[in-house]
Write a protein that holds these residues in place. Sequence first.
Motif, PDB file in Angstrom:
ATOM      1  N   LEU A   3       0.818  -1.215   0.000  1.00 49.08           N
ATOM      2  CA  LEU A   3       0.000   0.000   0.000  1.00 49.08           C
ATOM      3  C   LEU A   3       0.851   1.264   0.000  1.00 49.08           C
ATOM      4  N   ASP A   4       1.919   1.287   0.796  1.00 52.21           N
ATOM      5  CA  ASP A   4       2.767   2.486   0.862  1.00 52.21           C
ATOM      6  C   ASP A   4       3.403   2.807  -0.489  1.00 52.21           C
ATOM      7  N   LYS A   7       0.695   4.170  -2.834  1.00 49.46           N
ATOM      8  CA  LYS A   7       0.372   5.562  -2.511  1.00 49.46           C
ATOM      9  C   LYS A   7       1.471   6.505  -2.975  1.00 49.46           C
ATOM     10  N   ILE A  12      -0.349   9.957  -3.187  1.00 52.21           N
ATOM     11  CA  ILE A  12      -1.407  10.071  -2.184  1.00 52.21           C
ATOM     12  C   ILE A  12      -0.742  10.038  -0.810  1.00 52.21           C
ATOM     13  N   SER A  13      -1.009  11.047   0.003  1.00 53.67           N
ATOM     14  CA  SER A  13      -0.360  11.097   1.316  1.00 53.67           C
ATOM     15  C   SER A  13      -1.316  10.879   2.482  1.00 53.67           C
ATOM     16  N   THR A  15      -4.737   9.076   4.507  1.00 56.35           N
ATOM     17  CA  THR A  15      -5.151   7.693   4.745  1.00 56.35           C
ATOM     18  C   THR A  15      -6.644   7.472   4.512  1.00 56.35           C
ATOM     19  N   ASP A  18      -7.437   4.407   2.205  1.00 57.06           N
ATOM     20  CA  ASP A  18      -6.600   3.219   2.363  1.00 57.06           C
ATOM     21  C   ASP A  18      -7.351   1.905   2.157  1.00 57.06           C
ATOM     22  N   LEU A  21      -7.952   1.500  -1.497  1.00 49.79           N
ATOM     23  CA  LEU A  21      -6.684   1.276  -2.186  1.00 49.79           C
ATOM     24  C   LEU A  21      -6.175  -0.141  -1.981  1.00 49.79           C
TER      25      LEU A  21
END
Length: 111
Positions: A3-4, A7, A12-13, A15, A18, A21
């Motif tokens: 996921l990190d 993003k 995308i910063s 949450t 999430d 995603l």
Amino acid sequence: MNLDELKARLRISDTTQDEFLKLALDDAIDFVQRTCNRDFLIDGELKLPPAAKSVAALYVSYEMVANPGIKSESIAGMSQTFESGEERDSALLAQLTSAGLRRVRFKSFGG
């Protein structure tokens, strides 16, 4: 790809998305693996090559738009036009093919 990393690729910063995603990333990885006819597992761990990660991120970005009949869009300086989900998938498939990641499936013709 986690996921990190997704993003970061999508810039995308926060949450707030999430959960979506995570689900979309699972779908994107499934699409890449089915399209390439590979599981990309090395020693039991998923190891997507950079080109496959790029396609997975594009797949998720298209899903974020939530409009399968996109006629035109521009993402990070890249512009593409789609008339259907099938055309979108064909464009992504072409990227995987040009990166040499697709394996050809052979079918027997009776016998």
